[in-house]
Design a protein around this motif. Structure first.
Motif, PDB file in Angstrom:
ATOM      1  N   TRP A  84       0.834  -1.207   0.000  1.00 37.49           N
ATOM      2  CA  TRP A  84       0.000   0.000   0.000  1.00 37.49           C
ATOM      3  C   TRP A  84       0.865   1.252   0.000  1.00 37.49           C
ATOM      4  N   GLU A  85       1.897   1.277   0.855  1.00 34.18           N
ATOM      5  CA  GLU A  85       2.790   2.434   0.900  1.00 34.18           C
ATOM      6  C   GLU A  85       3.524   2.620  -0.421  1.00 34.18           C
ATOM      7  N   LEU A  86       4.004   1.525  -0.983  1.00 38.33           N
ATOM      8  CA  LEU A  86       4.710   1.594  -2.265  1.00 38.33           C
ATOM      9  C   LEU A  86       3.804   2.190  -3.332  1.00 38.33           C
ATOM     10  N   SER A  87       2.573   1.734  -3.398  1.00 34.97           N
ATOM     11  CA  SER A  87       1.629   2.248  -4.386  1.00 34.97           C
ATOM     12  C   SER A  87       1.317   3.717  -4.138  1.00 34.97           C
ATOM     13  N   GLN A  88       1.211   4.101  -2.861  1.00 36.25           N
ATOM     14  CA  GLN A  88       0.958   5.503  -2.532  1.00 36.25           C
ATOM     15  C   GLN A  88       2.094   6.405  -3.007  1.00 36.25           C
ATOM     16  N   MET A  89       3.322   5.917  -2.904  1.00 37.63           N
ATOM     17  CA  MET A  89       4.461   6.716  -3.334  1.00 37.63           C
ATOM     18  C   MET A  89       4.531   6.836  -4.853  1.00 37.63           C
ATOM     19  N   LEU A  90       4.240   5.747  -5.542  1.00 35.68           N
ATOM     20  CA  LEU A  90       4.390   5.728  -6.996  1.00 35.68           C
ATOM     21  C   LEU A  90       3.135   6.205  -7.720  1.00 35.68           C
ATOM     22  N   ALA A  91       1.981   6.108  -7.067  1.00 31.00           N
ATOM     23  CA  ALA A  91       0.728   6.576  -7.666  1.00 31.00           C
ATOM     24  C   ALA A  91      -0.070   7.321  -6.603  1.00 31.00           C
ATOM     25  N   PRO A  92       0.410   8.508  -6.175  1.00 31.76           N
ATOM     26  CA  PRO A  92      -0.177   9.191  -5.019  1.00 31.76           C
ATOM     27  C   PRO A  92      -1.617   9.642  -5.216  1.00 31.76           C
TER      28      PRO A  92
END
Length: 266
Positions: free
Chosen positions: A56-64
């Motif tokens: 979830w954090e990774l996705s938030q960083m790459l697709a905020p």
């Protein structure tokens, strides 16, 4: 949930983050020890939830701007890691690819490679922890965690008190050579203390230092990702530590090194 924190200068003193770091660390240690002791499905569930949070954090960083996608990929990762842990290895490893491919297909073209690399790293590390607990027992898992924690704690205090030249200022401006080398020394001491438990000699000291280096490499890799995406922390889930990726990036690197050592060196 709290998203990634934007980069910015800290207003606290040198030890301003020490109290929340200690309190959060005590809670995490308690949860980790309880999960390791329980083993089985409880341990697998805790690991799966952590992996889901990191995805979830990774996705938030790459697709905020796509919070729905982040929640979807986080949930898919947690389910894949948990189910893979109870399947035969060939089926389990194939299942782990599902959230990786799913995210790769849905994130922006410029983020595809970074997502795939980090997502694959997360699911394989999670699966590795479940495999170590079920196949090798709690002792090796505790040794692995203690090496990483000792590396982190020694590096934190040595870096704060001694300071000195930066390890890699462009990628991780807070890390120093004094903190990095202190982590190696701490890991070596853990290896020396653990050698009689596993009926091993100096080889465990060497293995401990290699695992320590791998945990630091994991930390640097995550720092590079944060620099590229312009965030200070992967999220604000853990007071004093940032997010799950901030806290467990070292464990991801350590898991990869442990599997390499176990597979090729026994």
């Amino acid at each position: 949930m709290t998203g990634p924190k934007a980069a910015g200068p800290g207003g606290q003193g040198r030890w301003g983050d020490l109290t929340p770091r200690i309190l959060s660390a005590l809670v995490m240690v308690a949860v980790a020890l309880a999960a390791i002791w329980a083993g089985g499905l409880i341990f697998a569930l805790v690991i799966a939830l952590c992996c889901g949070g990191m995805a979830w954090e990774l996705s938030q960083m790459l697709a905020p701007r796509r919070s729905g996608l982040a929640l979807q990929l986080g949930a898919a990762t947690a389910v894949a890691v948990f189910v893979a842990g109870v399947l035969p290895m060939s089926l389990g490893l194939a299942l782990l690819l599902v959230p990786v491919v799913q995210g790769w297909l849905q994130v922006a073209p410029t983020a595809k490679t970074r997502f795939a690399v980090f997502a694959l790293w997360i699911v394989l590390a999670g699966y590795s922890f479940i495999w170590v607990r079920s196949s090798l027992g709690a002792d090796w898992l505790i040794w692995l965690a203690v090496v990483v924690v000792a590396t982190d704690v020694a590096g934190y205090f040595a870096g704060k008190t001694i300071g000195g030249p930066k390890f890699w200022p462009r990628i991780s401006p807070k890390k120093t050579w004094s903190g990095t080398s202190a982590g190696w020394v701490a890991a070596a001491l853990v290896g020396a203390a653990s050698a009689p438990i596993f009926d091993m000699g100096f080889s465990l000291v060497i293995a401990s230092v290699l695992v320590s280096m791998a945990s630091q490499a994991g930390d640097v890799a995550e720092s590079a990702l944060k620099r590229q995406t312009g965030v200070k922390d992967s999220s604000g889930l853990i007071p004093g530590h940032g997010g799950l990726l901030d806290r467990f990036d070292g464990m991801l690197g350590a898991a990869a090194m442990f599997l390499f050592l176990f597979t090729f060196l026994g």
